[in-house]
Design a protein around this motif. Structure first.
Motif, mmCIF file in Angstrom:
data_model
loop_
_atom_site.group_PDB
_atom_site.id
_atom_site.type_symbol
_atom_site.label_atom_id
_atom_site.label_comp_id
_atom_site.label_asym_id
_atom_site.label_seq_id
_atom_site.Cartn_x
_atom_site.Cartn_y
_atom_site.Cartn_z
ATOM 1 N N ASP A 42 -1.905 8.096 -83.075
ATOM 2 C CA ASP A 42 -0.813 9.017 -82.767
ATOM 3 C C ASP A 42 -1.171 10.412 -82.036
ATOM 4 O O ASP A 42 -0.770 11.459 -82.475
ATOM 5 C CB ASP A 42 0.238 9.225 -83.772
ATOM 6 C CG ASP A 42 1.242 7.934 -84.156
ATOM 7 O OD1 ASP A 42 1.486 7.496 -83.170
ATOM 8 O OD2 ASP A 42 1.450 7.892 -85.349
ATOM 9 N N VAL A 43 -2.312 10.172 -81.404
ATOM 10 C CA VAL A 43 -3.054 11.439 -80.597
ATOM 11 C C VAL A 43 -2.386 11.692 -79.328
ATOM 12 O O VAL A 43 -2.081 10.660 -78.668
ATOM 13 C CB VAL A 43 -4.329 11.354 -80.609
ATOM 14 C CG1 VAL A 43 -5.192 12.435 -79.815
ATOM 15 C CG2 VAL A 43 -5.118 11.070 -82.200
ATOM 16 N N HIS A 44 -2.211 12.780 -78.905
ATOM 17 C CA HIS A 44 -1.766 13.184 -77.599
ATOM 18 C C HIS A 44 -2.639 14.278 -76.826
ATOM 19 O O HIS A 44 -3.361 14.979 -77.632
ATOM 20 C CB HIS A 44 -0.231 13.647 -77.624
ATOM 21 C CG HIS A 44 0.007 14.697 -78.367
ATOM 22 N ND1 HIS A 44 -0.001 16.160 -77.939
ATOM 23 C CD2 HIS A 44 0.671 14.779 -79.531
ATOM 24 C CE1 HIS A 44 0.304 16.823 -78.847
ATOM 25 N NE2 HIS A 44 0.849 16.139 -79.823
ATOM 26 N N ASN A 45 -2.600 14.477 -75.661
ATOM 27 C CA ASN A 45 -3.402 15.427 -75.049
ATOM 28 C C ASN A 45 -3.212 16.642 -75.282
ATOM 29 O O ASN A 45 -4.016 17.604 -74.812
ATOM 30 C CB ASN A 45 -3.614 15.062 -73.620
ATOM 31 C CG ASN A 45 -4.478 14.005 -73.130
ATOM 32 O OD1 ASN A 45 -5.259 13.696 -73.909
ATOM 33 N ND2 ASN A 45 -4.559 13.750 -71.732
ATOM 34 N N GLY A 46 -2.261 17.089 -76.019
ATOM 35 C CA GLY A 46 -2.001 18.458 -76.528
ATOM 36 C C GLY A 46 -2.883 19.105 -77.745
ATOM 37 O O GLY A 46 -2.822 20.324 -78.078
ATOM 38 N N MET A 47 -3.390 18.041 -78.448
ATOM 39 C CA MET A 47 -4.301 18.179 -79.419
ATOM 40 C C MET A 47 -5.579 18.329 -79.170
ATOM 41 O O MET A 47 -6.187 17.916 -78.347
ATOM 42 C CB MET A 47 -4.065 16.714 -80.507
ATOM 43 C CG MET A 47 -2.875 16.501 -80.986
ATOM 44 S SD MET A 47 -2.645 15.165 -82.253
ATOM 45 C CE MET A 47 -1.212 15.022 -82.663
ATOM 46 N N THR A 48 -6.189 19.167 -80.019
ATOM 47 C CA THR A 48 -7.632 19.689 -79.859
ATOM 48 C C THR A 48 -8.534 18.436 -79.955
ATOM 49 O O THR A 48 -9.507 18.579 -78.949
ATOM 50 C CB THR A 48 -8.025 20.647 -81.012
ATOM 51 O OG1 THR A 48 -7.059 21.776 -80.982
ATOM 52 C CG2 THR A 48 -9.288 21.370 -80.797
ATOM 53 N N ILE A 49 -8.312 17.592 -80.916
ATOM 54 C CA ILE A 49 -9.386 16.422 -80.951
ATOM 55 C C ILE A 49 -9.395 15.490 -79.463
ATOM 56 O O ILE A 49 -10.171 14.800 -79.283
ATOM 57 C CB ILE A 49 -8.887 15.496 -82.291
ATOM 58 C CG1 ILE A 49 -9.573 14.629 -82.869
ATOM 59 C CG2 ILE A 49 -7.452 14.690 -81.892
ATOM 60 C CD1 ILE A 49 -11.049 15.363 -83.320
ATOM 61 N N ALA A 50 -8.028 15.645 -78.879
ATOM 62 C CA ALA A 50 -8.131 14.951 -77.538
ATOM 63 C C ALA A 50 -8.656 15.693 -76.254
ATOM 64 O O ALA A 50 -8.992 15.183 -75.352
ATOM 65 C CB ALA A 50 -6.476 14.406 -77.152
ATOM 66 N N ARG A 51 -8.913 16.820 -76.766
ATOM 67 C CA ARG A 51 -9.325 17.742 -75.334
ATOM 68 C C ARG A 51 -10.980 18.090 -75.499
ATOM 69 O O ARG A 51 -11.563 18.354 -74.384
ATOM 70 C CB ARG A 51 -8.578 19.081 -75.308
ATOM 71 C CG ARG A 51 -7.035 18.727 -75.006
ATOM 72 C CD ARG A 51 -6.407 19.752 -74.501
ATOM 73 N NE ARG A 51 -6.773 19.793 -73.172
ATOM 74 C CZ ARG A 51 -5.815 18.925 -72.174
ATOM 75 N NH1 ARG A 51 -5.251 18.010 -72.529
ATOM 76 N NH2 ARG A 51 -6.371 19.034 -70.796
ATOM 77 N N GLU A 52 -11.247 18.499 -76.809
ATOM 78 C CA GLU A 52 -12.718 18.868 -77.049
ATOM 79 C C GLU A 52 -13.671 17.816 -77.178
ATOM 80 O O GLU A 52 -13.341 16.966 -77.736
ATOM 81 C CB GLU A 52 -12.819 19.955 -78.210
ATOM 82 C CG GLU A 52 -12.047 21.281 -77.993
ATOM 83 C CD GLU A 52 -12.332 22.577 -78.839
ATOM 84 O OE1 GLU A 52 -13.457 22.242 -79.552
ATOM 85 O OE2 GLU A 52 -11.714 23.272 -79.101
ATOM 86 N N GLU A 53 -14.800 17.773 -76.739
ATOM 87 C CA GLU A 53 -15.860 17.021 -76.882
ATOM 88 C C GLU A 53 -16.286 17.096 -78.492
ATOM 89 O O GLU A 53 -17.130 18.140 -78.891
ATOM 90 C CB GLU A 53 -17.078 17.104 -75.907
ATOM 91 C CG GLU A 53 -18.317 16.096 -75.868
ATOM 92 C CD GLU A 53 -19.082 16.254 -75.032
ATOM 93 O OE1 GLU A 53 -19.713 15.151 -74.367
ATOM 94 O OE2 GLU A 53 -19.473 17.466 -74.564
ATOM 95 N N VAL A 54 -16.267 15.903 -79.197
ATOM 96 C CA VAL A 54 -16.664 16.166 -80.596
ATOM 97 C C VAL A 54 -18.012 15.917 -80.729
ATOM 98 O O VAL A 54 -18.697 16.571 -81.592
ATOM 99 C CB VAL A 54 -15.601 15.065 -81.378
ATOM 100 C CG1 VAL A 54 -16.367 15.348 -83.010
ATOM 101 C CG2 VAL A 54 -14.330 15.314 -81.050
ATOM 102 N N PHE A 55 -18.345 14.899 -80.113
ATOM 103 C CA PHE A 55 -20.014 14.662 -80.173
ATOM 104 C C PHE A 55 -20.283 14.212 -81.711
ATOM 105 O O PHE A 55 -21.357 14.627 -82.299
ATOM 106 C CB PHE A 55 -20.952 15.651 -79.835
ATOM 107 C CG PHE A 55 -21.784 15.353 -78.634
ATOM 108 C CD1 PHE A 55 -21.270 14.831 -77.262
ATOM 109 C CD2 PHE A 55 -23.245 15.429 -78.934
ATOM 110 C CE1 PHE A 55 -22.239 14.640 -76.610
ATOM 111 C CE2 PHE A 55 -24.158 15.237 -77.895
ATOM 112 C CZ PHE A 55 -23.623 14.701 -76.599
ATOM 113 N N GLY A 56 -19.479 13.341 -82.085
ATOM 114 C CA GLY A 56 -19.718 12.805 -83.554
ATOM 115 C C GLY A 56 -18.946 11.384 -83.376
ATOM 116 O O GLY A 56 -18.275 10.920 -82.344
#
Length: 476
Positions: free
Chosen positions: A369-383
């Protein structure tokens, strides 16, 4: 692994730094130092650049056959040291030994072999009307490489630079520098002429900055974060040198409704977690039809729960730790932020996996239930963190996939190849993996937008290290 940890390789010799400043190299599986390196200064960097500049006059004039033989020697020596290289990579950045031996060491070897293959047949000269158009080595190159795939990046830069007749200064990541030391020993043993290849360890603020701004450097080839790449480009702008960059990514993995979901989801989750998620082209955003998200969640949860996280030296470990405390803390922060922003936690979550109380181990984590307004969808996690984003129709899937500042890679899966091909053309990224296809070392690697510029791998990477000269009236 290496006998020269406190030295640099300059002008064909191992030399002591101008001033000895030491840095611990941390084993991320234990959080303890297993060796130390010397950090270079501006003086050390200038010495390496001077050696490369001096060597360029003669090395740039060598014949194709001479460079073929040199690359053959490098490749054979690399093969002999492959065990040492795998051990260095596993210790410095946490890759399981099985992955280090195959993918990591193999990537470096593959790029060197690809540079050799291109060199054997590449046409450096062509006649257009009466003009000779020739391709010549760009000059002295600064090669700045990252910690996540150290030999992949060293191989795909050093190989073509050497093949075309450039000279170079390598700055490996100070987080994972031991593989670079082993590689420098390989270059020495292979008989690379003095000054052609040089290596200085150090941080980006000192050695990296000096290399990118140095007036005698003709090209900077940089792989790393977009933030650091911007700094390199700004620093290089003063001397109008060529800059090739391979930067960050937030790659979409679009599963179309006619795909084999069990196979596609399983493959996508495993690929996202591979190398502990520390790949710029990792498929971290999985786009799925909203009507099938529950089915996807069940498969993704199972794969995450079956992913064995553990000591890199234990054969059963599928992924090891992430590289450093800084990365560990960043990933934990992004997981916490995703929870706060109401993403649905499907598997994993904050903290270390059960039974692992030391080491920078991250739980394989899946959000839905992620959308592109969320940080997790926009920032490179590298994990090892996957986001599942539902879409209503294919037009919306394209919109979601392209709604990112990045454009490195992407993935499309369909039960119909023509369907997948047509969809792939709509994605704004430098690469699209269709129906689970792997990469191709002969094809270009690189991205759109803030994922960088220029291309690496194969002939396209080869040509990044060449200048084009027109000689008018060459034919009478």
């Amino acid at each position: 692994m290496s006998k020269h940890n406190l030295e640099f390789y300059i002008d064909g010799q191992w030399v002591a730094p101008a001033r000895l400043t030491k840095l611990d190299v941390i084993d991320p599986s234990t959080e303890e130092a297993f060796t130390e390196i010397a950090l270079g200064s501006v003086e050390d960097t200038d010495k390496a650049v001077a050696a490369a500049k001096k060597a360029f006059a003669s090395f740039s004039r060598t014949s194709r056959q001479e460079r073929i033989e040199l690359l053959e020697s490098v490749i054979e020596t690399y093969k002999k040291r492959s065990g040492d290289m795998a051990e260095a990579i596993s210790r410095e950045m946490g890759a399981p030994m099985t992955l280090a031996r195959t993918a990591h060491v193999g990537a470096g070897l593959g790029h060197l072999a690809q540079a050799l293959a291109v060199l054997r047949t590449y046409e450096f000269d062509e006649i257009i009307n009466k003009t000779m158009v020739t391709r010549e080595p760009v000059g002295v190159c600064a090669l700045i490489t990252p910690w996540n795939w150290p030999m992949n990046q060293v191989g795909c830069k050093v190989g073509p630079a050497l093949a075309v007749g450039c000279t170079m200064v390598l700055k490996p990541s100070e987080v994972a520098p031991v593989s670079g030391l082993v590689f420098s020993e390989i270059m020495h043993e292979a008989g690379v002429p003095a000054g052609v290849y040089n290596m200085v360890n150090g941080d980006g603020a000192t050695v990296g900055s000096r290399l990118s701004s140095h007036p005698d450097i003709d090209m900077v080839s940089f792989t790393g974060s977009t933030r650091a790449g911007i700094l390199v480009a700004k620093s290089a702008a003063e001397t109008v040198k060529r800059v090739a960059q391979e930067l960050g990514g937030k790659s979409p993995n679009i599963i179309l409704d006619d795909a084999d979901f069990s196979r596609a989801i399983t493959h996508g989750v495993k690929l996202c977690f591979n190398n502990s998620g520390q790949s710029c082209n990792a498929p971290t955003r999985m786009l799925v039809p909203r009507t099938r998200q529950d089915e996807v969640i069940d498969i993704a949860r199972r794969v995450a729960d079956e992913t064995v996280v553990g000591d890199p030296r234990v054969e059963t470990s599928m992924i090891g730790p992430v590289v450093s405390e800084i990365q560990f803390n960043k990933i934990q922060g992004l997981i916490e932020t995703a929870i706060q922003e109401k993403a649905k936690l499907v598997a994993g979550g904050p903290g270390r996996p059960p039974g692992l109380n030391k080491g920078y181990y991250v739980r394989p984590t899946v959000f839905a239930d992620v959308h592109n307004g969320m940080t997790i969808a926009r920032e490179e996690v590298f994990g090892p963190v996957l986001s599942i984003l539902p879409y209503e129709n294919e037009d919306q899937a394209v919109e979601i996939a392209n709604d990112t500042v990045y454009g490195l890679s992407s993935y499309v899966t369909s039960g119909n190849l023509d369907h997948a091909r047509a969809f792939a053309r709509r994605i704004r990224a430098g690469m699209v993996h269709i129906n689970g296809a792997g990469g191709d070392l002969a094809a270009p690697f690189g991205g759109y937008k803030q994922s960088g510029n220029g291309r690496e791998w194969g002939r396209y990477g080869f040509e990044d290290f060449l200048e084009v000269k027109s000689m008018f009236g060459y034919q009478g």
